[in-house]
Design an enzyme around this catalytic site. Sequence first.
Site, short mmCIF file in Angstrom:
data_model
loop_
_atom_site.label_atom_id
_atom_site.label_comp_id
_atom_site.label_asym_id
_atom_site.label_seq_id
_atom_site.Cartn_x
_atom_site.Cartn_y
_atom_site.Cartn_z
N TYR A 31 -7.15 3.52 56.89
CA TYR A 31 -8.18 3.20 55.90
C TYR A 31 -8.25 4.31 54.86
O TYR A 31 -7.72 5.41 55.05
CB TYR A 31 -9.55 3.01 56.57
CG TYR A 31 -10.24 4.30 56.97
CD1 TYR A 31 -9.81 5.04 58.05
CD2 TYR A 31 -11.32 4.78 56.23
CE1 TYR A 31 -10.42 6.23 58.40
CE2 TYR A 31 -11.94 5.97 56.56
CZ TYR A 31 -11.49 6.69 57.65
OH TYR A 31 -12.09 7.88 57.98
N LYS A 148 -4.98 8.99 58.73
CA LYS A 148 -6.34 8.47 58.50
C LYS A 148 -6.44 7.10 59.17
O LYS A 148 -6.48 6.06 58.51
CB LYS A 148 -6.63 8.41 56.99
CG LYS A 148 -8.13 8.34 56.70
CD LYS A 148 -8.40 8.68 55.26
CE LYS A 148 -9.81 8.40 54.83
NZ LYS A 148 -10.84 9.19 55.47
N GLU A 180 -12.31 21.21 60.76
CA GLU A 180 -12.80 20.32 59.71
C GLU A 180 -14.03 19.60 60.25
O GLU A 180 -14.37 19.71 61.42
CB GLU A 180 -11.73 19.32 59.27
CG GLU A 180 -11.29 18.35 60.35
CD GLU A 180 -10.33 17.27 59.83
OE1 GLU A 180 -10.34 16.98 58.62
OE2 GLU A 180 -9.60 16.71 60.66
N LEU A 204 -7.11 16.28 58.64
CA LEU A 204 -6.73 15.36 57.57
C LEU A 204 -6.61 16.18 56.29
O LEU A 204 -7.52 16.96 55.98
CB LEU A 204 -7.82 14.28 57.39
CG LEU A 204 -7.45 13.23 56.36
CD1 LEU A 204 -6.45 12.23 56.97
CD2 LEU A 204 -8.68 12.49 55.89
#
Length: 282
Positions: A31, A148, A180, A204
């Site tokens: 996504y 992702k 993160e 990511l």
Amino acid sequence: MIAFFNGQYLPREEIFVSPDDRGFLFADGLYEVVLCVQGKPFCLQEHIERLERGAVQLHFPVSEFMWLHKVVAELLQKNQLENSDAVVYMQITRGAAPRNHPFPSTETPLTTYVFVRPFDQTPAEEARERGIAAITVADQRWARCDLKTIGLMANILANQQAVEAGVGEAIFVRDGVLLEGSHSNFAGVRNGTLVTFPACHRILDGVTRQQTLAIASSLGIPVALEPVFANDLGSYDEFMVLATTMKVTPIIRLDGRDIGGGVPGEVVRRLQKGFLALEARL
Ligand code: PLP
């Protein structure tokens, strides 16, 4: 609202996904979320490129998605959002097939779903102005956080922990390193240098992170692609999260301790200004 589903523009309530869709059964999909500022998509090209890289990594039979540029433009227009702040959500799964772990035949069409919705930037703007509190949580994700994928269970649990703690984000810690956030990248400032974990399988590589690193370089802010260690947080003056809708948001309290005297720091302010300048060029 009109959304895009497998080649058609349809009222959203008329869209039905097969119960055999591998996105539904296995979270076998990718996504992207894109911010549109007054109807102009920000870094759409970069988001689609990441989707294409993900499709190659997941061995999807198709990995060319540049046609999504046109879909996004059409959806903004069909929903009268050409001049509004909006978010675009794009999801592509390996399609519907009888439930079995191995990939289905390469003839199986991918399932593509894209929607847009109006986005009120005010809460995020206020958070950027004031700063947010955050907590650290153990990173319980798999080893390919660079993809992702729609399999976001660990992110959801971490984010819910943040909500229940009354803070704005949860920062994943693995092997003593702050990697993160549950839906953002993370960076610190130490002696004027912007420090953030290098892009690898553990995080990511956010589009906002990339933009922020470019802004830092253009402003002459030194960058170090290094770990931020949990046992060294005291040597940092600033922390921030970076993400599509949050942009550059300062963290002013981490695990209950004030950062930089509990107010946003100078580097974060310079990066925020740089970001606004980028958007103004859209
Ligand atoms: N890291 C994670 C785990 C995320 O979910 C996100 C955004 O959803 C980001 C980083 C930031 O990525 P981007 O700047 O591309 O939105």
